[in-house]
Structures are given as C-alpha cells and as structure tokens.
Enzyme design. Structure first.
Site, PDB file in Angstrom:
ATOM      1  N   ARG A  69     -25.114  17.056  77.547  1.00  0.00           N
ATOM      2  CA  ARG A  69     -25.185  15.843  76.716  1.00  0.00           C
ATOM      3  C   ARG A  69     -24.235  15.915  75.530  1.00  0.00           C
ATOM      4  O   ARG A  69     -23.852  14.879  74.973  1.00  0.00           O
ATOM      5  CB  ARG A  69     -26.637  15.568  76.323  1.00  0.00           C
ATOM      6  CG  ARG A  69     -27.468  15.118  77.533  1.00  0.00           C
ATOM      7  CD  ARG A  69     -28.920  14.911  77.184  1.00  0.00           C
ATOM      8  NE  ARG A  69     -29.588  16.119  76.778  1.00  0.00           N
ATOM      9  CZ  ARG A  69     -30.150  17.016  77.597  1.00  0.00           C
ATOM     10  NH1 ARG A  69     -30.138  16.806  78.889  1.00  0.00           N
ATOM     11  NH2 ARG A  69     -30.728  18.097  77.125  1.00  0.00           N
ATOM     12  N   GLU A 111     -35.745  32.163  76.323  1.00  0.00           N
ATOM     13  CA  GLU A 111     -37.112  32.687  76.194  1.00  0.00           C
ATOM     14  C   GLU A 111     -37.322  33.823  77.196  1.00  0.00           C
ATOM     15  O   GLU A 111     -37.871  34.867  76.869  1.00  0.00           O
ATOM     16  CB  GLU A 111     -38.104  31.552  76.445  1.00  0.00           C
ATOM     17  CG  GLU A 111     -39.476  31.869  75.909  1.00  0.00           C
ATOM     18  CD  GLU A 111     -40.405  30.673  76.019  1.00  0.00           C
ATOM     19  OE1 GLU A 111     -39.940  29.592  76.419  1.00  0.00           O
ATOM     20  OE2 GLU A 111     -41.600  30.856  75.713  1.00  0.00           O
TER      21      GLU A 111
HETATM   22  P1  AMP Z   1     -31.606  25.488  71.890  1.00  0.00           P
HETATM   23  O1  AMP Z   1     -30.587  26.457  72.391  1.00  0.00           O
HETATM   24  O2  AMP Z   1     -33.011  25.969  72.019  1.00  0.00           O
HETATM   25  O3  AMP Z   1     -31.287  25.006  70.484  1.00  0.00           O
HETATM   26  O4  AMP Z   1     -31.550  24.238  72.832  1.00  0.00           O
HETATM   27  C1  AMP Z   1     -30.545  23.326  72.679  1.00  0.00           C
HETATM   28  C2  AMP Z   1     -30.045  22.806  74.001  1.00  0.00           C
HETATM   29  O5  AMP Z   1     -31.090  22.538  74.922  1.00  0.00           O
HETATM   30  C3  AMP Z   1     -29.339  21.503  73.762  1.00  0.00           C
HETATM   31  O6  AMP Z   1     -28.152  21.511  74.543  1.00  0.00           O
HETATM   32  C4  AMP Z   1     -30.319  20.437  74.205  1.00  0.00           C
HETATM   33  O7  AMP Z   1     -29.655  19.455  74.951  1.00  0.00           O
HETATM   34  C5  AMP Z   1     -31.346  21.148  75.044  1.00  0.00           C
HETATM   35  N1  AMP Z   1     -32.737  20.947  74.588  1.00  0.00           N
HETATM   36  C6  AMP Z   1     -33.554  21.891  74.080  1.00  0.00           C
HETATM   37  N2  AMP Z   1     -34.756  21.414  73.803  1.00  0.00           N
HETATM   38  C7  AMP Z   1     -34.722  20.107  74.145  1.00  0.00           C
HETATM   39  C8  AMP Z   1     -35.686  19.032  74.097  1.00  0.00           C
HETATM   40  N3  AMP Z   1     -36.940  19.210  73.651  1.00  0.00           N
HETATM   41  N4  AMP Z   1     -35.299  17.820  74.520  1.00  0.00           N
HETATM   42  C9  AMP Z   1     -34.037  17.618  74.971  1.00  0.00           C
HETATM   43  N5  AMP Z   1     -33.102  18.576  75.053  1.00  0.00           N
HETATM   44  C10 AMP Z   1     -33.429  19.818  74.644  1.00  0.00           C
END
Ligand code: AMP
Length: 186
Positions: free
Chosen positions: A74, A111
């Site tokens: 995205r 995780e």
């Molecule tokens: P993180 O590495 O945990 O910060 O996750 C970020 C990535 O995962 C981004 O590229 C987001 O598009 C996706 N992502 C993580 N959590 C969500 C969520 N609750 N809703 C939508 N996309 C998420």
C-alpha cells in the site's frame, strides 16, 4: 506573494475527518485479533485520496527530496503520487524475491520469525535525500527496516510519512532518529 486561491497543502479538519471516515475497520483480518485498517474505500473517494497525498507530502515540500521509497504494497499506492508532488523519483521497497535486478536487503523481526525488505542496489543515489512512505505504522518493524535499508544504500532518511499510526503498538518508539509525520493517530 501568497496565492489565496491555491489549494492548501495540509488537509483541514473536514478533510481529515473525511479521510478517517473513509478507512474501514475489518476485525480479525488477516488473522484473529488483528483490527485491519482497510484503505480501499479511501482510495475510491477522490477528495480523500487527493487530501491524503497532499498531506503526506506537505511537510517535505522544499526539503530537497530526491527519492520516495514506498513500502509494498500500500506504500506503493501513496508513494508514487507523493514522489510526483515532491518532484522526486519513486523507489519500491519489496518483499523478498520480487525485484529482478541486483538488490540490497534488510531483515526485520516479526512476531514469529523474520521478514526481509529489498530495493534495487542502484535505486538510491549515494548522498541523496529520501522520504519513506507507507499507509499504516503498527509495531514499526517494517518502517525501521526501510530506514536501515536506505542508509545501507548511502541515502539520508529525511522523514517517514504515514497515513495512520496505531499508537497502542508504539511503532513511533522505533523511530527516535527519524522525522515521523502521521496524518491520523488512532
Ligand atoms: P509494522 O511493521 O508492524 O509497523 O506493520 C506495518 C506494515 O503492516 C504496514 O506496511 C501496514 O500496511 C501493515 N499493517 C500492520 N498492521 C496493520 C493493520 N492493523 N491494518 C492495516 N495494515 C497493517
């Protein structure tokens, strides 16, 4: 001289409300316990889409951005128009194994297990100024990996611009050395 008829860069309160209302919560996707932030209604709402792109780019106008790095998938959608708004090039940061030419990569922890982001080795000009763009900042693992990747390539990370921060997951804590800009914090 200021141009009073110009569209302001920073979304106003009504536009931010429209952006927020255009993001749909999907419980338990893609797995139980995750509240997925679905941006597809926002993408299909012209006013919200335009305000989002303007808002992601706004703080970095005049910052001499050479490349915008968008995170798969995205971050690609927002990153390319943000790059155009800033007169910068666009660089896709992809999941492992997708890019066809020589790559540099950065692993990060999930995780359970690890994942890797990659860019083409020749995509970032050493010494260039880079903005990273994504839709959601959750735990910050993906964003942090992108920052490290840009630095490995010899670029300077000027900022990280994100549509929505999920503040409870404390991704911001992984970005102490980066100018983090978020349109919405939930
Ligand atoms: P993180 O590495 O945990 O910060 O996750 C970020 C990535 O995962 C981004 O590229 C987001 O598009 C996706 N992502 C993580 N959590 C969500 C969520 N609750 N809703 C939508 N996309 C998420």
């Amino acid at each position: 001289m200021p141009n009073d008829t110009a569209v302001p860069d920073v979304p106003d309160t009504a536009e931010l409300a429209l952006i927020e209302a255009s993001i749909r919560d999907i419980p338990d996707f893609p797995q139980p316990g995750i509240l997925f932030k679905d941006i597809t209604p926002l993408l299909n709402e012209p006013e919200a889409l335009a305000a989002t792109v303007r808002g992601l780019a706004a703080p970095f106008r005049g910052a001499g951005i050479d490349h915008v790095v968008g995170l798969e998938a995205r971050g690609f959608i927002f990153g390319a128009p943000v790059a155009m708004a800033l007169g910068a090039g666009f660089v896709p940061a992809r999941k492992a194994g997708k890019l066809p030419s020589d790559i540099i990569d950065q692993a990060y922890d999930l995780e359970y297990g690890t994942a890797t982001v990659e860019i083409h080795a020749d995509a970032i000009t050493p010494g260039s100024r880079v903005l990273v763009v994504d839709d959601v900042l959750a735990t910050g693992g993906t964003g942090r990996a992108a920052v490290e990747l840009v630095r490995k390539a010899g670029g300077t990370v000027v900022g990280f611009s994100v549509l929505m921060e999920l503040s409870a997951l404390q991704g911001r804590g992984k970005m102490p050395d980066v100018e983090l800009h978020t349109l919405l914090s939930v």
